[in-house]
Design a protein around this motif. Structure first.
Motif, PDB file in Angstrom:
ATOM      1  N   THR A 192      45.104  87.788  83.574  1.00 15.53           N
ATOM      2  CA  THR A 192      45.730  86.528  83.970  1.00 15.53           C
ATOM      3  C   THR A 192      44.774  85.364  83.730  1.00 15.53           C
ATOM      4  N   ALA A 193      43.518  85.524  84.123  1.00 14.72           N
ATOM      5  CA  ALA A 193      42.524  84.461  83.960  1.00 14.72           C
ATOM      6  C   ALA A 193      42.198  84.212  82.489  1.00 14.72           C
ATOM      7  N   PHE A 194      41.977  85.284  81.711  1.00 15.27           N
ATOM      8  CA  PHE A 194      41.602  85.071  80.311  1.00 15.27           C
ATOM      9  C   PHE A 194      42.778  84.521  79.510  1.00 15.27           C
ATOM     10  N   ASP A 195      43.987  84.997  79.793  1.00 15.95           N
ATOM     11  CA  ASP A 195      45.162  84.497  79.073  1.00 15.95           C
ATOM     12  C   ASP A 195      45.389  83.015  79.372  1.00 15.95           C
ATOM     13  N   ALA A 196      45.062  82.569  80.571  1.00 15.91           N
ATOM     14  CA  ALA A 196      45.169  81.136  80.880  1.00 15.91           C
ATOM     15  C   ALA A 196      44.121  80.337  80.111  1.00 15.91           C
ATOM     16  N   ALA A 197      42.898  80.861  80.043  1.00 22.09           N
ATOM     17  CA  ALA A 197      41.799  80.141  79.389  1.00 22.09           C
ATOM     18  C   ALA A 197      41.982  80.056  77.876  1.00 22.09           C
ATOM     19  N   VAL A 198      42.469  81.146  77.269  1.00 20.58           N
ATOM     20  CA  VAL A 198      42.643  81.203  75.809  1.00 20.58           C
ATOM     21  C   VAL A 198      44.027  81.836  75.535  1.00 20.58           C
ATOM     22  N   PRO A 199      45.105  81.078  75.763  1.00 20.35           N
ATOM     23  CA  PRO A 199      46.449  81.663  75.749  1.00 20.35           C
ATOM     24  C   PRO A 199      46.949  82.130  74.385  1.00 20.35           C
ATOM     25  N   ASP A 200      46.302  81.707  73.322  1.00 16.88           N
ATOM     26  CA  ASP A 200      46.722  82.133  71.981  1.00 16.88           C
ATOM     27  C   ASP A 200      45.734  83.126  71.371  1.00 16.88           C
ATOM     28  N   GLN A 217      30.960  76.935  71.811  1.00 17.36           N
ATOM     29  CA  GLN A 217      32.167  76.618  71.048  1.00 17.36           C
ATOM     30  C   GLN A 217      33.171  75.860  71.912  1.00 17.36           C
ATOM     31  N   MET A 218      33.351  76.306  73.147  1.00 20.31           N
ATOM     32  CA  MET A 218      34.298  75.640  74.046  1.00 20.31           C
ATOM     33  C   MET A 218      33.888  74.196  74.322  1.00 20.31           C
ATOM     34  N   ARG A 219      32.587  73.952  74.400  1.00 14.48           N
ATOM     35  CA  ARG A 219      32.101  72.584  74.626  1.00 14.48           C
ATOM     36  C   ARG A 219      32.181  71.736  73.350  1.00 14.48           C
ATOM     37  N   GLY A 220      32.475  72.362  72.221  1.00  9.18           N
ATOM     38  CA  GLY A 220      32.603  71.627  70.970  1.00  9.18           C
ATOM     39  C   GLY A 220      31.298  71.282  70.304  1.00  9.18           C
ATOM     40  N   GLU A 221      30.239  72.045  70.584  1.00  6.23           N
ATOM     41  CA  GLU A 221      28.952  71.771  69.964  1.00  6.23           C
ATOM     42  C   GLU A 221      29.032  72.027  68.455  1.00  6.23           C
ATOM     43  N   ALA A 222      28.602  71.064  67.683  1.00  8.26           N
ATOM     44  CA  ALA A 222      28.718  71.135  66.227  1.00  8.26           C
ATOM     45  C   ALA A 222      27.980  72.323  65.624  1.00  8.26           C
ATOM     46  N   ASP A 223      26.868  72.716  66.230  1.00 18.30           N
ATOM     47  CA  ASP A 223      26.065  73.809  65.674  1.00 18.30           C
ATOM     48  C   ASP A 223      26.294  75.142  66.410  1.00 18.30           C
ATOM     49  N   ALA A 224      27.424  75.269  67.099  1.00 20.78           N
ATOM     50  CA  ALA A 224      27.704  76.511  67.833  1.00 20.78           C
ATOM     51  C   ALA A 224      27.864  77.667  66.854  1.00 20.78           C
ATOM     52  N   PRO A 225      27.207  78.786  67.113  1.00 14.46           N
ATOM     53  CA  PRO A 225      27.328  79.946  66.224  1.00 14.46           C
ATOM     54  C   PRO A 225      28.736  80.552  66.295  1.00 14.46           C
ATOM     55  N   PRO A 255      39.057  72.658  80.153  1.00 17.87           N
ATOM     56  CA  PRO A 255      39.747  72.857  78.879  1.00 17.87           C
ATOM     57  C   PRO A 255      39.436  71.740  77.884  1.00 17.87           C
ATOM     58  N   THR A 256      39.120  72.160  76.656  1.00 18.65           N
ATOM     59  CA  THR A 256      38.738  71.190  75.627  1.00 18.65           C
ATOM     60  C   THR A 256      39.655  71.217  74.414  1.00 18.65           C
ATOM     61  N   GLY A 257      40.460  72.255  74.261  1.00 18.51           N
ATOM     62  CA  GLY A 257      41.281  72.388  73.064  1.00 18.51           C
ATOM     63  C   GLY A 257      40.495  72.862  71.852  1.00 18.51           C
ATOM     64  N   GLN A 258      39.224  73.220  72.063  1.00 21.21           N
ATOM     65  CA  GLN A 258      38.381  73.694  70.962  1.00 21.21           C
ATOM     66  C   GLN A 258      38.769  75.110  70.544  1.00 21.21           C
ATOM     67  N   LYS A 259      38.638  75.375  69.261  1.00 24.16           N
ATOM     68  CA  LYS A 259      38.833  76.727  68.746  1.00 24.16           C
ATOM     69  C   LYS A 259      37.606  77.567  69.079  1.00 24.16           C
ATOM     70  N   GLY A 273      40.907  82.040  69.199  1.00 25.78           N
ATOM     71  CA  GLY A 273      41.896  81.376  70.046  1.00 25.78           C
ATOM     72  C   GLY A 273      41.493  79.948  70.326  1.00 25.78           C
ATOM     73  N   THR A 274      42.205  79.341  71.274  1.00 27.04           N
ATOM     74  CA  THR A 274      42.004  77.941  71.632  1.00 27.04           C
ATOM     75  C   THR A 274      41.759  77.834  73.129  1.00 27.04           C
ATOM     76  N   HIS A 275      40.720  77.118  73.499  1.00 21.57           N
ATOM     77  CA  HIS A 275      40.331  76.953  74.907  1.00 21.57           C
ATOM     78  C   HIS A 275      41.295  75.971  75.586  1.00 21.57           C
ATOM     79  N   ARG A 276      42.152  76.494  76.483  1.00 24.41           N
ATOM     80  CA  ARG A 276      43.199  75.678  77.107  1.00 24.41           C
ATOM     81  C   ARG A 276      43.098  75.539  78.621  1.00 24.41           C
ATOM     82  N   ALA A 277      42.209  76.291  79.274  1.00 20.12           N
ATOM     83  CA  ALA A 277      42.034  76.177  80.728  1.00 20.12           C
ATOM     84  C   ALA A 277      40.568  76.452  81.051  1.00 20.12           C
ATOM     85  N   GLU A 278      40.151  76.117  82.261  1.00 17.42           N
ATOM     86  CA  GLU A 278      38.766  76.288  82.673  1.00 17.42           C
ATOM     87  C   GLU A 278      38.290  77.718  82.416  1.00 17.42           C
TER      88      GLU A 278
END
Length: 163
Positions: free
Chosen positions: A64-72, A145-153, A106-110, A95-100
């Motif tokens: 439930t928690a992970f599906d909320a955070a990355v629903p796709d 990646q969730m924070r949108g850092e440009a150099d995220a591995p 949530p940032t909408g980051q891939k 996936g896409t970060h959609r919840a805490e």
């Protein structure tokens, strides 16, 4: 009572994981839950978070928690290892970060990260049912990646090696 051979146990495990991952990718939670032993022996462990989700209710709480955070989220299986009682899968998760998640709003980051999942099975008549799923992954990669850092591995490219 008939005793299963090692080969028969591994075949049951493999069939269970195929259905388990199919259900995860379809977000078909009843199908995923059906792959688990449905009592207090079931659990889900997220090692990088030092978190143990106890019992069948804990398994449901994790999903439930992970599906909320990355629903796709989607999984790509990149490697398989099996012995009687335990199967390991290397997967790439996207996936896409959609919840805490872990304090990151949530940032909408891939996100794209590699994960090793250890599946521990019952015995006897329960040889084809999961007792525990235990996952290992680089949490810092996911958070960056969730924070949108440009150099995220993004991992070592396991999914591209099997494509």
């Amino acid at each position: 009572m008939t005793t299963l051979s090692d080969q028969e146990r591994v075949a049951l495990q493999r069939a269970c994981i195929v259905e388990h991952m199919r259900g995860e990718n379809a977000h078909d939670w009843p199908a995923v839950y059906e792959t688990f032993i449905r009592d207090e022996r079931a659990s889900y462990d997220v090692v990088p978070l030092s978190t143990h989700f106890a019992g069948f209710k804990g398994v449901v709480d994790f999903y439930t928690a992970f599906d909320a955070a990355v629903p796709d989220f989607k999984l790509v299986n990149t490697a398989e290892y099996d012995v009687p009682g335990c199967s390991i899968r290397e997967v790439t998760v996207t996936g896409t970060h959609r919840a805490e998640f872990c304090g990151v709003p949530p940032t909408g980051q891939k996100v794209k990260f590699e994960l090793a999942a250890f599946y521990l099975f019952g015995s006897g008549a329960e040889s084809g049912k999961l007792l525990t799923e235990r996952v290992y992954f680089d949490l810092e990669t996911v958070l960056r990646q969730m924070r949108g850092e440009a150099d995220a591995p993004t991992g070592v490219g396991l999914a591209q090696r099997v494509a």
